[in-house]
Design a protein around this motif. Structure first.
Motif, short mmCIF file in Angstrom:
data_model
loop_
_atom_site.label_atom_id
_atom_site.label_comp_id
_atom_site.label_asym_id
_atom_site.label_seq_id
_atom_site.Cartn_x
_atom_site.Cartn_y
_atom_site.Cartn_z
N LYS A 155 -28.99 -6.73 -6.95
CA LYS A 155 -30.30 -7.28 -7.25
C LYS A 155 -31.26 -6.11 -7.30
N ASP A 156 -31.92 -5.93 -8.41
CA ASP A 156 -32.79 -4.78 -8.64
C ASP A 156 -31.97 -3.51 -8.41
N ASP A 157 -32.43 -2.59 -7.55
CA ASP A 157 -31.70 -1.34 -7.31
C ASP A 157 -30.81 -1.42 -6.07
N LEU A 158 -30.61 -2.62 -5.54
CA LEU A 158 -29.85 -2.78 -4.31
C LEU A 158 -28.52 -3.47 -4.56
N THR A 159 -27.54 -3.12 -3.73
CA THR A 159 -26.24 -3.78 -3.75
C THR A 159 -26.09 -4.50 -2.43
N TYR A 160 -25.57 -5.71 -2.47
CA TYR A 160 -25.37 -6.51 -1.27
C TYR A 160 -23.90 -6.82 -1.07
N LEU A 161 -23.45 -6.72 0.18
CA LEU A 161 -22.12 -7.17 0.59
C LEU A 161 -22.34 -8.23 1.66
N LEU A 162 -21.77 -9.41 1.46
CA LEU A 162 -21.87 -10.48 2.45
C LEU A 162 -20.46 -10.86 2.88
N PHE A 163 -20.25 -10.96 4.19
CA PHE A 163 -18.92 -11.31 4.70
C PHE A 163 -19.03 -11.80 6.13
N ASP A 164 -17.95 -12.40 6.62
CA ASP A 164 -17.88 -12.87 8.00
C ASP A 164 -17.02 -11.92 8.81
N GLU A 165 -17.46 -11.63 10.04
CA GLU A 165 -16.68 -10.84 10.99
C GLU A 165 -16.27 -11.76 12.13
N ASN A 166 -15.12 -11.50 12.71
CA ASN A 166 -14.70 -12.23 13.90
C ASN A 166 -14.62 -11.25 15.06
N HIS A 167 -15.44 -11.47 16.08
CA HIS A 167 -15.45 -10.63 17.28
C HIS A 167 -14.99 -11.49 18.45
N GLU A 168 -13.80 -11.21 18.97
CA GLU A 168 -13.21 -12.03 20.00
C GLU A 168 -13.28 -13.47 19.51
N ASP A 169 -13.95 -14.39 20.20
CA ASP A 169 -14.00 -15.75 19.65
C ASP A 169 -15.37 -16.07 19.05
N ARG A 170 -16.07 -15.02 18.61
CA ARG A 170 -17.39 -15.23 18.02
C ARG A 170 -17.37 -14.89 16.55
N LYS A 171 -17.93 -15.76 15.74
CA LYS A 171 -18.04 -15.50 14.30
C LYS A 171 -19.41 -14.89 14.04
N VAL A 172 -19.44 -13.87 13.20
CA VAL A 172 -20.69 -13.18 12.89
C VAL A 172 -20.82 -13.08 11.38
N LYS A 173 -21.96 -13.52 10.85
CA LYS A 173 -22.25 -13.36 9.42
C LYS A 173 -22.89 -11.99 9.24
N ALA A 174 -22.30 -11.19 8.36
CA ALA A 174 -22.79 -9.83 8.15
C ALA A 174 -23.31 -9.66 6.72
N THR A 175 -24.41 -8.93 6.60
CA THR A 175 -24.97 -8.56 5.30
C THR A 175 -25.21 -7.06 5.34
N MET A 176 -24.73 -6.38 4.31
CA MET A 176 -25.02 -4.95 4.15
C MET A 176 -25.85 -4.83 2.87
#
Length: 145
Positions: free
Chosen positions: A37-58
């Protein structure tokens, strides 16, 4: 609008940590979405840390990356090459203020089929304490159906 939905990618995420107690390597694979989007690149994914789910955006720009995590842990930090930046990290133990001096931030990507590598290297401080040197490599590859 179609590009906004993103291109499905497979992600190999590897972190090498060097701190006073030694070296540690953390790696995981994930499926995610890649879009520009514009001059930026986005990566969206889910991480699993022990029994916790984390939504990550770079959010990747020229010479900088913002990492945003929400879920079992919450984090927001902007990394800018050759600069010290501040961020926050929180989990069940509380909220921690972080500082990072970014030594390396490089993103190379080619399309058709999509593949790329992000390299991010920084020195991390939690509060005033040196938490070590971090080298993150994120490899992406267009997912095949």
């Amino acid at each position: 609008m179609k590009e906004q939905l993103g291109i499905p990618v497979s992600i190999d995420f590897e972190t090498l940590i060097k701190d006073p107690s030694g070296r540690e390597k953390i790696s995981f694979q994930a499926n995610g979405l890649y879009y520009k989007k514009d001059d930026l690149t986005y990566l969206l994914f889910d991480e699993n840390h022990e029994d916790r789910k984390v939504k990550a955006t770079m959010k990747i720009g020229k010479g900088e990356v913002t990492i945003i995590r929400n879920g079992g842990v919450t984090m927001r930090h902007l990394y800018k090459v050759n600069q010290t930046t501040e961020g926050t990290f929180s989990n069940e133990l509380g909220v921690f203020h972080t500082k990072a001096y970014t030594k390396k931030c490089q993103f190379l990507v080619s399309e058709g089929p999509l593949k790329g590598v992000l390299q991010l290297g920084y020195k991390l401080f939690v509060g005033d304490e040196n938490a070590g040197s971090y080298n993150i490599t994120v490899s992406i590859k267009e997912a095949t159906t």
